[in-house]
Design an enzyme around this catalytic site. Structure first.
Site, short mmCIF file in Angstrom:
data_model
loop_
_atom_site.label_atom_id
_atom_site.label_comp_id
_atom_site.label_asym_id
_atom_site.label_seq_id
_atom_site.Cartn_x
_atom_site.Cartn_y
_atom_site.Cartn_z
N THR A 185 10.28 5.56 -2.57
CA THR A 185 10.84 6.84 -2.20
C THR A 185 12.33 6.66 -2.36
OG1 THR A 185 9.14 7.41 -0.60
CG2 THR A 185 11.30 8.21 -0.09
N GLY A 215 2.33 12.21 2.44
CA GLY A 215 2.81 11.06 3.20
C GLY A 215 3.77 11.45 4.31
N GLY A 238 3.45 5.48 3.73
CA GLY A 238 3.61 6.67 4.55
C GLY A 238 2.68 6.74 5.74
N1 ASP Z 1 6.83 6.76 2.16
C1 ASP Z 1 6.38 7.15 0.85
C2 ASP Z 1 5.02 7.77 0.94
O1 ASP Z 1 4.16 7.22 1.58
C3 ASP Z 1 6.35 6.05 -0.13
C4 ASP Z 1 7.49 5.08 -0.02
O2 ASP Z 1 8.44 5.28 0.70
O3 ASP Z 1 7.45 4.02 -0.66
O4 ASP Z 1 4.79 8.77 0.32
#
Ligand code: ASP
Length: 309
Positions: A185, A215, A238
């Site tokens: 992200t 997420g 997430g």
């Molecule tokens: N938090 C993000 C999600 O789960 C992915 C990430 O931050 O790597 O969509």
């Protein structure tokens, strides 16, 4: 108060490969504030740079979902001065989801999802754009290898997915001949000269998800949080972040006087090391950031994150 922008490129981003990207994003965010923009303008300008850089899993570099072709993105913005929060989830075919999230603030809603989000973007004048990038295609190929048992790419998917028999609940229109992907992200936190805080975040989600999976990013208090005492952005799996209301938890530490780096370190230690996590935070007592990938005894350098002040 001095202006500051801190950015991150995702829990599994590697400084040697992408530190220049997070530095550039932070500098761009700070320049937006220097030109008279608010903390929110700064955080959004920083995230846009990362969305446009295909090395990061957001915007143009967004991960491809398990069917090998779908790209769905989540994004959110939080203005700590006004309390405004806007988010989109599972949005498709836009270049900068973070800009669409900002427009949600003007509506009576906080979150718009799926086809409704894409149509909302068009109504707001955002053109059709298919995020397609070589890095995302390479990540997808690694995930396919891992799912087919040809490699043990532990960065590519969470323990929960490795234990789950995902074939049972396949919900894409296309068949299940191909498959999976890593997380990541991008995020930014900012403070302007008037002491206002803001956070912005954007992701292509994780590839190993069902169609329509959402997420932490667009969920209030999970992926980002901003208020009068600081701003926080998180990254990592997430589902794990949601269950700890992570961004709000770190913010609460800032609000009770914890130094930002200590709050970040405490947050990361809430997770077992097989769950990749990264956090950035700013508050009255400074800034902090880091992730738990790489050397477990010194985790701070192990995520690309940039600072401009
Ligand atoms: N938090 C993000 C999600 O789960 C992915 C990430 O931050 O790597 O969509």
């Amino acid at each position: 108060m001095n202006s500051i922008v801190v950015t991150h490129g995702g829990a599994t981003s590697v400084p040697a490969l992408s530190q220049d990207g997070t530095d550039k994003a932070a500098a761009t965010g700070l320049a937006a504030i220097a030109k008279g923009g608010s903390a929110l303008d700064g955080a959004i300008a920083a995230v846009m740079v990362l969305e446009d850089d295909p090395r990061f899993n957001s915007g143009t570099g967004s991960s491809i979902r398990l069917d090998g072709k779908t790209i769905q993105m989540d994004a959110a913005v939080h203005d700590g001065a006004t309390g405004d929060f806007g988010a989109v989830a599972a949005i498709e075919r836009v270049r900068n989801p973070v800009l669409v999230a900002r427009r949600v603030i003007e509506t009576p809603h906080v979150l718009i999802v799926g086809e409704g989000a894409t149509r909302f973007a068009r109504a707001m004048g955002f053109g059709d754009y298919f995020p397609d990038s070589a890095p995302a295609r390479e990540r997808f190929a690694r995930v396919v290898d891992a799912l087919k048992g040809r490699s043990d790419d532990t960065q590519s998917y969470s323990t929960a997915w490795r234990r789950y028999d995902w074939k049972k609940a396949w919900n894409f229109e296309t068949g299940l001949d191909e498959v999976l992907g890593s997380a990541d992200t991008v995020g930014a936190v900012a403070r302007d000269g008037r002491g206002r805080y803001a956070a912005a975040i954007s992701t292509g989600g994780t590839s190993i998800t069902f169609l329509g999976r959402v997420g932490d990013v667009p969920m209030y208090g999970c992926g980002i949080y901003a208020g009068p005492d600081g701003a926080v952005a998180t990254t990592g799996n997430g589902e794990d972040i949601i269950k700890k209301l992570l961004a709000k938890r770190v913010y609460d530490d800032l609000a009770t006087g914890t130094e930002p780096q200590a709050a970040v370190d405490r947050a990361i230690r809430l997770f077992p090391t097989d769950v990749g996590i990264g956090v950035i935070a700013i508050g009255a007592r400074g800034h902090g950031g880091g992730g738990n990938r790489g050397n477990p005894t010194d985790f701070r350098p192990n995520m690309s994150w940039g600072i401009a002040q």
